[in-house]
Write an enzyme that holds these catalytic residues in place. Sequence first.
Site, PDB file in Angstrom:
ATOM      1  N   SER A 209      -6.766  23.673  30.559  1.00  0.00           N
ATOM      2  CA  SER A 209      -7.579  22.486  30.826  1.00  0.00           C
ATOM      3  C   SER A 209      -8.889  22.820  31.542  1.00  0.00           C
ATOM      4  O   SER A 209      -9.691  23.582  31.037  1.00  0.00           O
ATOM      5  CB  SER A 209      -6.715  21.509  31.620  1.00  0.00           C
ATOM      6  OG  SER A 209      -7.371  20.304  31.835  1.00  0.00           O
TER       7      SER A 209
ATOM      8  N   GLY B  50      -0.278  20.264  42.197  1.00  0.00           N
ATOM      9  CA  GLY B  50       0.725  20.747  41.249  1.00  0.00           C
ATOM     10  C   GLY B  50       0.168  21.819  40.330  1.00  0.00           C
ATOM     11  O   GLY B  50       0.902  22.408  39.540  1.00  0.00           O
TER      12      GLY B  50
END
Length: 550
Positions: A70, A507
């Site tokens: 990403s 995370g």
Amino acid sequence: MGDYRMTQFEKVSQRSVQHSKPAGLVLQYGTAGFRTNAKQLDHIMFRMGLLAALRSKKTKSTIGVMVTASHNPEEDNGVKLIDPMGEMVTPAWEEYATLLANAEQEGLLAALKDVIETEAINMSQDVSVFIGKDTRPSSEGLSQAVLDGVSSLGGHGHDYGLVTTPQLHFMVRCQNTQGCYGTATVDGYYQKLSKAYIQLTKHAPNRTDDQKHLLVDGANGIGALKLREMEPFLQKELQVSLFNDGSSGKLNFQCGADYVKVQQRPPQGVQMSAGERCCSFDGDADRIVYYYNDSAGQFHLLDGDKIATLISTFLKELLNQAGLDLQVAVVQTAYANGSSTNYLEETMKVTVRCVKTGVKHLHHAAQEFDIGVYFEANGHGTVLFSKAAEEAIQQLALDPNANDEKKSAARLLENTVNLINQTVGDALSDMLLIEAVLAIKGLTIQQWDAIYTDLPSRQLKVKVADRRVIDTTDAERRAVSPAGLQEAIDALVKKYKMSRAFVRPSGTEDVVRVYAEADTQENADALAHEVSVAVYRIAGGVGEEPKPFH
Ligand code: NG1
Ligand code: ZN
């Protein structure tokens, strides 16, 4: 009585040696799958190929595996699994992913057999796995490792090569709905979206070329390539100037949606004139943010919260016109700007739900409503329509007794449904939806921006020895451990007006994230800094103590 053929497990065992795990390395399936430096990921990819094959046998469906990190820097990579309806893999299987990933080489078969037994998987069932990758140099080899994992369990992997994350999610859903959702090809994706977009823009017939013009920052990633591919399908109803298209710059470096959102400044490499509408994708094109410079040179960001507001307002207005009694709700996280929540609840009168960070939490909550609009402030989001809502819209669009105004609203809603990628946030789909909504409502980006005014905010990161010492509650808005941290934050928040702050372990990165908002930018910056120092002191900070922001 030895079997002379190689059993499936012998094959796995043999192949796994070529993708051996560095002893002692421990990785977690986090909010966005596994994500770390690409050099540490070969064994993970092979094992996720194995797990995808098992998930496919278990669900008797096609499963997706996307190789991407990403918005992370180019040297990182990652992987996530996609469930049959195109959504993130179910939490129980995230646990299996972590188990398989961390089994030492000699324990891999036992871990695999554990999953097979626990899930009572029929090993003679066929396997179908769709694989995609982003443009990182490491993605090629890593996606081969996934394919190796799939085929060593006798499975068939279909390699889509370079695709955006949401395109792969879309194709998995198409495949498992026997084409009801669309055709499981990249062209099928372009056709479905562009058809809906062109239908919608027919409701804004007099747009000038200027109004159709959009500046796009492709983050030097896959979104740029795919936007180029899609352009001819849009028949000049959108006229794009594409920057950071990957031809020279580095992926996500000083550009892309995450950079623009976190730094609150325009990306490098985009030539913006005053008032021009611009947007940025992230590195796998599942996030989008909009922005512009005003005539005084001041930068204005329209993030996921502004997008959610624009879309939910549009949907509510159409539902009213159509006379359809369907509930629209907006799902946000703690990062949503306080002004957006306020506007949605007080002025728009829509239900707002706050959930933990991570797409799966937003997606899940949005499924509880007739129409669930979910967006993270960082620009990841989409809209989910319940089956009943879709049916009500379709029925009205076809109803011979409905009046023209109602029918027209229903048709607009129908095309809106078709334009939206309901599997996951999708920069291309969101961009087309936003462009269509602005066109139909006749809004400039300044008018959209003026719907409400953001409270100044600041996001920071703090390095600590072990970020797991921080535990949170109330959708991550309060810290329950370590002792004293929340009290310290409360005391700091009290010093400022219209203020709010929270901390949570990331995370996807080895950091604690700090968020603060207040009445002025100076105060938001000061509060964020003071909270960072509290985290550093109470939660075991490492390295230098955080310095004031300016
Ligand atoms: P973490 O690193 O857990 O904060 C970030 C984003 C999430 C989500 C994931 C997945 C923020 C503050 N956090 O997660 O919203 O998008 O990455 O990419 O933007
Ligand atoms: Zn992304």
